[in-house]
Design an enzyme around this catalytic site. Sequence first.
Site, PDB file in Angstrom:
ATOM      1  N   PHE A 119       0.874  -1.171   0.000  1.00  0.00           N
ATOM      2  CA  PHE A 119       0.000   0.000   0.000  1.00  0.00           C
ATOM      3  C   PHE A 119       0.912   1.221   0.000  1.00  0.00           C
ATOM      4  O   PHE A 119       1.694   1.429   0.934  1.00  0.00           O
ATOM      5  CB  PHE A 119      -0.855  -0.046   1.270  1.00  0.00           C
ATOM      6  CG  PHE A 119      -1.831   1.071   1.423  1.00  0.00           C
ATOM      7  CD1 PHE A 119      -3.066   1.025   0.794  1.00  0.00           C
ATOM      8  CD2 PHE A 119      -1.527   2.164   2.224  1.00  0.00           C
ATOM      9  CE1 PHE A 119      -3.989   2.054   0.954  1.00  0.00           C
ATOM     10  CE2 PHE A 119      -2.438   3.197   2.389  1.00  0.00           C
ATOM     11  CZ  PHE A 119      -3.673   3.137   1.747  1.00  0.00           C
ATOM     12  N   SER A 138       3.165   7.128   0.720  1.00  0.00           N
ATOM     13  CA  SER A 138       4.301   8.012   1.032  1.00  0.00           C
ATOM     14  C   SER A 138       5.232   8.204  -0.162  1.00  0.00           C
ATOM     15  O   SER A 138       5.377   7.319  -0.998  1.00  0.00           O
ATOM     16  CB  SER A 138       5.121   7.452   2.185  1.00  0.00           C
ATOM     17  OG  SER A 138       4.315   7.270   3.308  1.00  0.00           O
ATOM     18  N   GLN A 144      10.609   0.178  45.825  1.00  0.00           N
ATOM     19  CA  GLN A 144       9.363   0.889  45.508  1.00  0.00           C
ATOM     20  C   GLN A 144       9.448   1.608  44.152  1.00  0.00           C
ATOM     21  O   GLN A 144       8.440   1.757  43.465  1.00  0.00           O
ATOM     22  CB  GLN A 144       9.041   1.893  46.620  1.00  0.00           C
ATOM     23  CG  GLN A 144       7.603   2.359  46.560  1.00  0.00           C
ATOM     24  CD  GLN A 144       7.291   3.364  47.644  1.00  0.00           C
ATOM     25  OE1 GLN A 144       7.958   4.400  47.759  1.00  0.00           O
ATOM     26  NE2 GLN A 144       6.291   3.068  48.444  1.00  0.00           N
ATOM     27  N   GLU A 155       2.118   5.468   9.722  1.00  0.00           N
ATOM     28  CA  GLU A 155       0.644   5.494   9.618  1.00  0.00           C
ATOM     29  C   GLU A 155       0.059   6.710  10.351  1.00  0.00           C
ATOM     30  O   GLU A 155      -0.918   6.611  11.087  1.00  0.00           O
ATOM     31  CB  GLU A 155       0.049   4.159  10.103  1.00  0.00           C
ATOM     32  CG  GLU A 155       0.449   3.038   9.149  1.00  0.00           C
ATOM     33  CD  GLU A 155      -0.404   1.797   9.226  1.00  0.00           C
ATOM     34  OE1 GLU A 155      -1.585   1.904   9.593  1.00  0.00           O
ATOM     35  OE2 GLU A 155       0.120   0.734   8.883  1.00  0.00           O
ATOM     36  N   THR A 180       6.266  -0.759   2.418  1.00  0.00           N
ATOM     37  CA  THR A 180       6.381  -2.038   3.129  1.00  0.00           C
ATOM     38  C   THR A 180       6.019  -3.200   2.210  1.00  0.00           C
ATOM     39  O   THR A 180       5.025  -3.127   1.474  1.00  0.00           O
ATOM     40  CB  THR A 180       5.436  -2.038   4.354  1.00  0.00           C
ATOM     41  OG1 THR A 180       5.874  -1.025   5.256  1.00  0.00           O
ATOM     42  CG2 THR A 180       5.431  -3.376   5.073  1.00  0.00           C
TER      43      THR A 180
HETATM   44  C1  FAD Z   1       9.398   1.124   8.523  1.00  0.00           C
HETATM   45  C2  FAD Z   1       8.488   2.023   7.742  1.00  0.00           C
HETATM   46  C3  FAD Z   1       7.427   1.458   7.038  1.00  0.00           C
HETATM   47  C4  FAD Z   1       6.582   2.264   6.289  1.00  0.00           C
HETATM   48  N1  FAD Z   1       5.608   1.687   5.506  1.00  0.00           N
HETATM   49  C5  FAD Z   1       4.896   2.463   4.655  1.00  0.00           C
HETATM   50  C6  FAD Z   1       3.999   1.866   3.698  1.00  0.00           C
HETATM   51  O1  FAD Z   1       3.850   0.640   3.621  1.00  0.00           O
HETATM   52  N2  FAD Z   1       3.336   2.689   2.849  1.00  0.00           N
HETATM   53  C7  FAD Z   1       3.478   4.042   2.878  1.00  0.00           C
HETATM   54  O2  FAD Z   1       2.848   4.723   2.082  1.00  0.00           O
HETATM   55  N3  FAD Z   1       4.314   4.646   3.777  1.00  0.00           N
HETATM   56  C8  FAD Z   1       5.035   3.885   4.657  1.00  0.00           C
HETATM   57  N4  FAD Z   1       5.907   4.459   5.544  1.00  0.00           N
HETATM   58  C9  FAD Z   1       6.016   5.918   5.588  1.00  0.00           C
HETATM   59  C10 FAD Z   1       5.527   6.501   6.914  1.00  0.00           C
HETATM   60  O3  FAD Z   1       4.133   6.404   6.993  1.00  0.00           O
HETATM   61  C11 FAD Z   1       6.060   7.914   7.005  1.00  0.00           C
HETATM   62  O4  FAD Z   1       7.444   7.830   7.262  1.00  0.00           O
HETATM   63  C12 FAD Z   1       5.383   8.704   8.067  1.00  0.00           C
HETATM   64  O5  FAD Z   1       4.052   8.977   7.666  1.00  0.00           O
HETATM   65  C13 FAD Z   1       6.077  10.040   8.327  1.00  0.00           C
HETATM   66  O6  FAD Z   1       6.301  10.688   7.116  1.00  0.00           O
HETATM   67  P1  FAD Z   1       7.753  11.275   6.771  1.00  0.00           P
HETATM   68  O7  FAD Z   1       8.755  10.230   7.117  1.00  0.00           O
HETATM   69  O8  FAD Z   1       7.744  11.825   5.407  1.00  0.00           O
HETATM   70  O9  FAD Z   1       7.887  12.438   7.806  1.00  0.00           O
HETATM   71  P2  FAD Z   1       7.323  13.935   7.658  1.00  0.00           P
HETATM   72  O10 FAD Z   1       5.991  13.952   6.998  1.00  0.00           O
HETATM   73  O11 FAD Z   1       8.427  14.759   7.103  1.00  0.00           O
HETATM   74  O12 FAD Z   1       7.132  14.258   9.207  1.00  0.00           O
HETATM   75  C14 FAD Z   1       8.299  14.319  10.075  1.00  0.00           C
HETATM   76  C15 FAD Z   1       7.831  14.583  11.469  1.00  0.00           C
HETATM   77  O13 FAD Z   1       7.154  15.832  11.485  1.00  0.00           O
HETATM   78  C16 FAD Z   1       6.253  15.835  12.551  1.00  0.00           C
HETATM   79  N5  FAD Z   1       4.946  16.309  12.037  1.00  0.00           N
HETATM   80  C17 FAD Z   1       4.297  15.930  10.931  1.00  0.00           C
HETATM   81  N6  FAD Z   1       3.125  16.574  10.799  1.00  0.00           N
HETATM   82  C18 FAD Z   1       3.032  17.379  11.876  1.00  0.00           C
HETATM   83  C19 FAD Z   1       2.059  18.321  12.348  1.00  0.00           C
HETATM   84  N7  FAD Z   1       0.907  18.535  11.668  1.00  0.00           N
HETATM   85  N8  FAD Z   1       2.298  18.979  13.510  1.00  0.00           N
HETATM   86  C20 FAD Z   1       3.457  18.783  14.191  1.00  0.00           C
HETATM   87  N9  FAD Z   1       4.415  17.907  13.802  1.00  0.00           N
HETATM   88  C21 FAD Z   1       4.197  17.235  12.670  1.00  0.00           C
HETATM   89  C22 FAD Z   1       6.148  14.409  13.084  1.00  0.00           C
HETATM   90  O14 FAD Z   1       6.890  14.301  14.294  1.00  0.00           O
HETATM   91  C23 FAD Z   1       6.805  13.592  12.006  1.00  0.00           C
HETATM   92  O15 FAD Z   1       7.418  12.411  12.527  1.00  0.00           O
HETATM   93  C24 FAD Z   1       6.767   3.676   6.303  1.00  0.00           C
HETATM   94  C25 FAD Z   1       7.836   4.239   7.014  1.00  0.00           C
HETATM   95  C26 FAD Z   1       8.708   3.427   7.703  1.00  0.00           C
HETATM   96  C27 FAD Z   1       9.885   4.055   8.384  1.00  0.00           C
END
Ligand code: FAD
Length: 407
Positions: free
Chosen positions: A142, A145, A295, A386, A179
């Site tokens: 799925f 990202s 404790q 997620e 994934t």
């Molecule tokens: C092991 C792994 C498996 C994954 N599997 C999948 C998959 O199968 N399919 C898929 O599509 N994606 C997948 N992902 C992607 C994952 O869902 C994203 O990494 C995640 O959504 C965060 O997006 P980003 O890494 O681009 O971080 P960014 O969007 O750049 O966000 C970085 C950080 O900014 C902060 N942030 C974000 N929005 C806000 C807000 N509104 N207010 C304050 N802080 C905020 C959060 O702390 C966040 O961690 C996977 C990622 C990993 C590492």
Amino acid sequence: MRTFDLVRNRERLYHELLADPEVEEVRRSVQSFAERHIYPRAHEIAVTAESVAAFPSGEFGAMAAEGLFRIPFARASGGTGLARPALATIAVIEELAYFSNSIAAIYDVHCILSGHALEAGGGDIADRVLPELIDGRAVVSFATSEPGASSDLSPAALGVVAEPSGDGWRLSGTKRWITNSPVANWIIALARTGQNTTLFLVDTRAPGVRIGAPDKKMGNHAQLTADVTFDDVEVASANLVGSEGAGLRIALRALTYGRIGIGSAGVGMAQRAFDEAVGRLRDRAVFGKPLATYQHWQFTFASHAMAIDSARNLCAKAASRLDAGERPEPEAAMAKISGTSAAVDLARDAVQVFGGYGFASYVEGDQAFYPIEAIYRDAKIGEIYEGANEIQRWLIAREIFGRELVG
Ligand SMILES: Cc1cc2nc3c(=O)[nH]c(=O)nc-3n(C[C@H](O)[C@H](O)[C@H](O)COP(=O)(O)OP(=O)(O)OC[C@H]3O[C@@H](n4cnc5c(N)ncnc54)[C@H](O)[C@@H]3O)c2cc1C
């Protein structure tokens, strides 16, 4: 084969009020399955670096053969047809994560994100692909990202674009972190289509699909992720998941269900760290008396017991609302935060309780394996993927103050 003999404190401390006998039976049988099929390989799964060969295909096949992929689905879709499928599904995820968060994540993406999106999309592709997903013939990914978009999936943020081409579509752009993609047969990809977004079911053997080598990560090593690049990939109109323009709606619904699963995986890891630490606190003596007599640790683990109970309840409440056909917010967001935070907090304190043995995966002098460092490494990602937990707090704030103030 090593047998699992740790005391399971859930059985002593948690009083189940939300599940029905059918769900409890699912939990018991998955516990037994996981002790037989996941526990013996859990250490190797946790410490082996990412590679296509390291994908736990034996465990994937065993889950399919056991019927675990059928549990989330209605009988009409080829599923078990349980009265409360979401509640049963999160019990499955919790029990898998108790031994391996990688395995729970593989299940979550295959069954909840991909399976639920296909089921919600309906039509001919659900009829064709769901049976393959359910019997384990196909691995399904799925993909929402991208290198530059993940938290924000609005059309303007997406770089993967689909243009009309003949009587179908042509996809271009790159997805990231997908994934299961290095071993996937199908990828459900979210793409920008004009002002909207649409989900496409892409055959990984189609010309122009390139899947990168697996990423190297801090934990969840067996949850293989990789970049997926579409170089002018032709996709037939018959492979739209749902209708044109319905992509984000279907994806967000799948992710709402998914986040309850991620919360439950957190509960599973938290429970395992709790059980391991409680056993150690009873057995390990310092300054002439068991650690459990101090404790500091009594109060620390009293707080952890509350956190696990509360997170499990929130997950069950959110899943029950899903089963009732309701929109499960704010409970789904609360469940994700509570479960994943409990996992991180428990894992950190379990490392501390185990001391040096918490920091090690194998101690030569004892020829013994220790599981806590792997839980510590695996737990962190739950707070990020997620929908990062900040996004979940945003969703809860929306319920409190409304979109006019929160956005
Ligand atoms: C092991 C792994 C498996 C994954 N599997 C999948 C998959 O199968 N399919 C898929 O599509 N994606 C997948 N992902 C992607 C994952 O869902 C994203 O990494 C995640 O959504 C965060 O997006 P980003 O890494 O681009 O971080 P960014 O969007 O750049 O966000 C970085 C950080 O900014 C902060 N942030 C974000 N929005 C806000 C807000 N509104 N207010 C304050 N802080 C905020 C959060 O702390 C966040 O961690 C996977 C990622 C990993 C590492």
